[in-house]
Design a protein around this motif. Structure first.
Motif, PDB file in Angstrom:
ATOM      1  N   PRO A  44       9.265  17.211  13.363  1.00  0.00           N
ATOM      2  CA  PRO A  44      10.517  17.172  12.596  1.00  0.00           C
ATOM      3  C   PRO A  44      11.288  18.482  12.609  1.00  0.00           C
ATOM      4  N   GLU A  45      10.562  19.605  12.475  1.00  0.00           N
ATOM      5  CA  GLU A  45      11.256  20.892  12.439  1.00  0.00           C
ATOM      6  C   GLU A  45      11.897  21.232  13.785  1.00  0.00           C
ATOM      7  N   ALA A  46      11.304  20.762  14.870  1.00  0.00           N
ATOM      8  CA  ALA A  46      11.893  20.999  16.188  1.00  0.00           C
ATOM      9  C   ALA A  46      13.165  20.164  16.364  1.00  0.00           C
ATOM     10  N   ILE A 105      14.773  11.665  14.747  1.00  0.00           N
ATOM     11  CA  ILE A 105      15.211  11.379  16.110  1.00  0.00           C
ATOM     12  C   ILE A 105      16.545  12.044  16.400  1.00  0.00           C
ATOM     13  N   CYS A 106      16.703  12.498  17.635  1.00  0.00           N
ATOM     14  CA  CYS A 106      17.995  12.985  18.109  1.00  0.00           C
ATOM     15  C   CYS A 106      18.072  12.731  19.609  1.00  0.00           C
ATOM     16  N   ALA A 107      19.271  12.823  20.144  1.00  0.00           N
ATOM     17  CA  ALA A 107      19.459  12.544  21.570  1.00  0.00           C
ATOM     18  C   ALA A 107      20.574  13.401  22.132  1.00  0.00           C
ATOM     19  N   GLU A 108      20.433  13.777  23.382  1.00  0.00           N
ATOM     20  CA  GLU A 108      21.508  14.464  24.100  1.00  0.00           C
ATOM     21  C   GLU A 108      22.364  13.403  24.782  1.00  0.00           C
ATOM     22  N   VAL A 109      23.658  13.432  24.496  1.00  0.00           N
ATOM     23  CA  VAL A 109      24.581  12.435  25.045  1.00  0.00           C
ATOM     24  C   VAL A 109      25.752  13.142  25.715  1.00  0.00           C
ATOM     25  N   GLY A 110      26.506  12.396  26.516  1.00  0.00           N
ATOM     26  CA  GLY A 110      27.675  12.941  27.177  1.00  0.00           C
ATOM     27  C   GLY A 110      28.827  13.127  26.208  1.00  0.00           C
ATOM     28  N   PRO A 111      29.930  13.709  26.662  1.00  0.00           N
ATOM     29  CA  PRO A 111      31.112  13.905  25.813  1.00  0.00           C
ATOM     30  C   PRO A 111      31.625  12.565  25.282  1.00  0.00           C
ATOM     31  N   TYR A 112      32.292  12.615  24.129  1.00  0.00           N
ATOM     32  CA  TYR A 112      32.804  11.370  23.560  1.00  0.00           C
ATOM     33  C   TYR A 112      33.953  10.839  24.420  1.00  0.00           C
ATOM     34  N   VAL A 163      16.058  11.841  24.795  1.00  0.00           N
ATOM     35  CA  VAL A 163      15.785  11.452  23.412  1.00  0.00           C
ATOM     36  C   VAL A 163      14.522  12.157  22.942  1.00  0.00           C
ATOM     37  N   TRP A 164      14.580  12.767  21.771  1.00  0.00           N
ATOM     38  CA  TRP A 164      13.430  13.383  21.122  1.00  0.00           C
ATOM     39  C   TRP A 164      13.163  12.649  19.820  1.00  0.00           C
ATOM     40  N   ALA A 165      11.903  12.380  19.526  1.00  0.00           N
ATOM     41  CA  ALA A 165      11.583  11.655  18.299  1.00  0.00           C
ATOM     42  C   ALA A 165      10.184  12.023  17.814  1.00  0.00           C
ATOM     43  N   THR A 166       9.997  11.896  16.512  1.00  0.00           N
ATOM     44  CA  THR A 166       8.654  12.029  15.965  1.00  0.00           C
ATOM     45  C   THR A 166       7.848  10.801  16.375  1.00  0.00           C
ATOM     46  N   ARG A 167       6.564  10.880  16.236  1.00  0.00           N
ATOM     47  CA  ARG A 167       5.714   9.754  16.633  1.00  0.00           C
ATOM     48  C   ARG A 167       6.069   8.494  15.854  1.00  0.00           C
ATOM     49  N   GLY A 170      20.508  20.729  14.322  1.00  0.00           N
ATOM     50  CA  GLY A 170      21.172  21.502  13.286  1.00  0.00           C
ATOM     51  C   GLY A 170      21.352  20.776  11.976  1.00  0.00           C
ATOM     52  N   SER A 171      20.574  19.733  11.736  1.00  0.00           N
ATOM     53  CA  SER A 171      20.693  18.981  10.492  1.00  0.00           C
ATOM     54  C   SER A 171      19.325  18.461  10.057  1.00  0.00           C
TER      55      SER A 171
END
Length: 233
Positions: A45-47, A60-67, A23-27, A53-54
């Protein structure tokens, strides 16, 4: 897959149906109470935008497994299932919005064709506000064949249509129900429409000739839910 937005990331963590590996998030976003026990990498935010890609990432964004797609037979095996079948809908916003409504009314699941249809992408996750993490979604090779299987399993198939259809509020919606919705601008394909037991339509009292498919889905699904609740009371 990288999912983005607060609701999609939160629901992926809550549902636990697929691994959330990073998980990546701003402070500011990292201060959300539901992230208290989650390892979060600080990011600007730019990272985050570059990673997902949005620009609609809400910090916040997260790497998750396949659906984890379900099997169509699994959906049909439920008692008196309520299934939403989407006939070649390609717009992820509409697919996500319909999944959000389907989950809200307690639908058994959603069925998507394998070809010429949106699948569960990060954009669909975002549009569903994370509802896809709790909803069972199946992909089928041929939607008309699936409707045949549904009828053999005791379901009644209702196709949403604008012409040659019966009023939506004069149907019983008892037992197993499959609600079939057609693609944006095209409606139901001929063989799919012919595979339905009945075509239903919403009244159009204004000057615009049709509703957005996700709006039509919401109206029809809540009518079906209300009928079910009335029978239980």
């Amino acid at each position: 897959m990288i999912v983005y937005g607060r609701n999609p990331v939160r629901e992926a963590l809550r549902a636990g149906r697929r691994p959330v590996t990073h998980v990546w998030a701003t402070r500011r976003a990292a201060g959300e109470p539901w992230l208290r026990d989650v390892a979060v990498s600080d990011a600007r935010p730019e990272a985050i935008e570059a990673r997902c890609g949005s620009a609609a990432h809400q910090g916040i964004c997260a790497e998750v497994g396949p659906y984890p797609y379900a099997g169509a037979a699994e959906l049909l095996a439920a008692a008196d299932p309520l299934i939403v079948a989407l006939d070649e809908l390609e717009d992820p916003q509409n697919v996500g919005a319909i999944c959000r409504t389907a989950e809200s009314v307690g639908a058994t699941g959603v069925v998507l064709p394998e070809r010429r249809s949106a699948e569960v992408t990060p954009a669909v996750c975002k549009a569903s506000a994370g509802a896809v993490e709790h909803l069972r979604i199946a992909r089928v090779r041929n939607l008309a064949d699936f409707l045949g299987d549904a009828k053999r399993a005791g379901c009644w198939c209702y196709g949403a249509a604008a012409e040659g259809a019966e009023p939506y509020d004069r149907q019983d919606y008892a037992g197993g129900v499959v609600l079939v919705l057609g693609a944006e601008g095209k409606g139901l394909r001929r063989r799919v429409a012919a595979s339905c037991d009945v075509l239903v339509a919403l009244p159009m009292m204004g000057r615009v000739g049709s509703l957005n498919v996700s709006a039509a889905a919401a109206a029809l699904l809540y009518e079906i839910l209300q009928r079910r609740l009335d029978r239980e009371s």
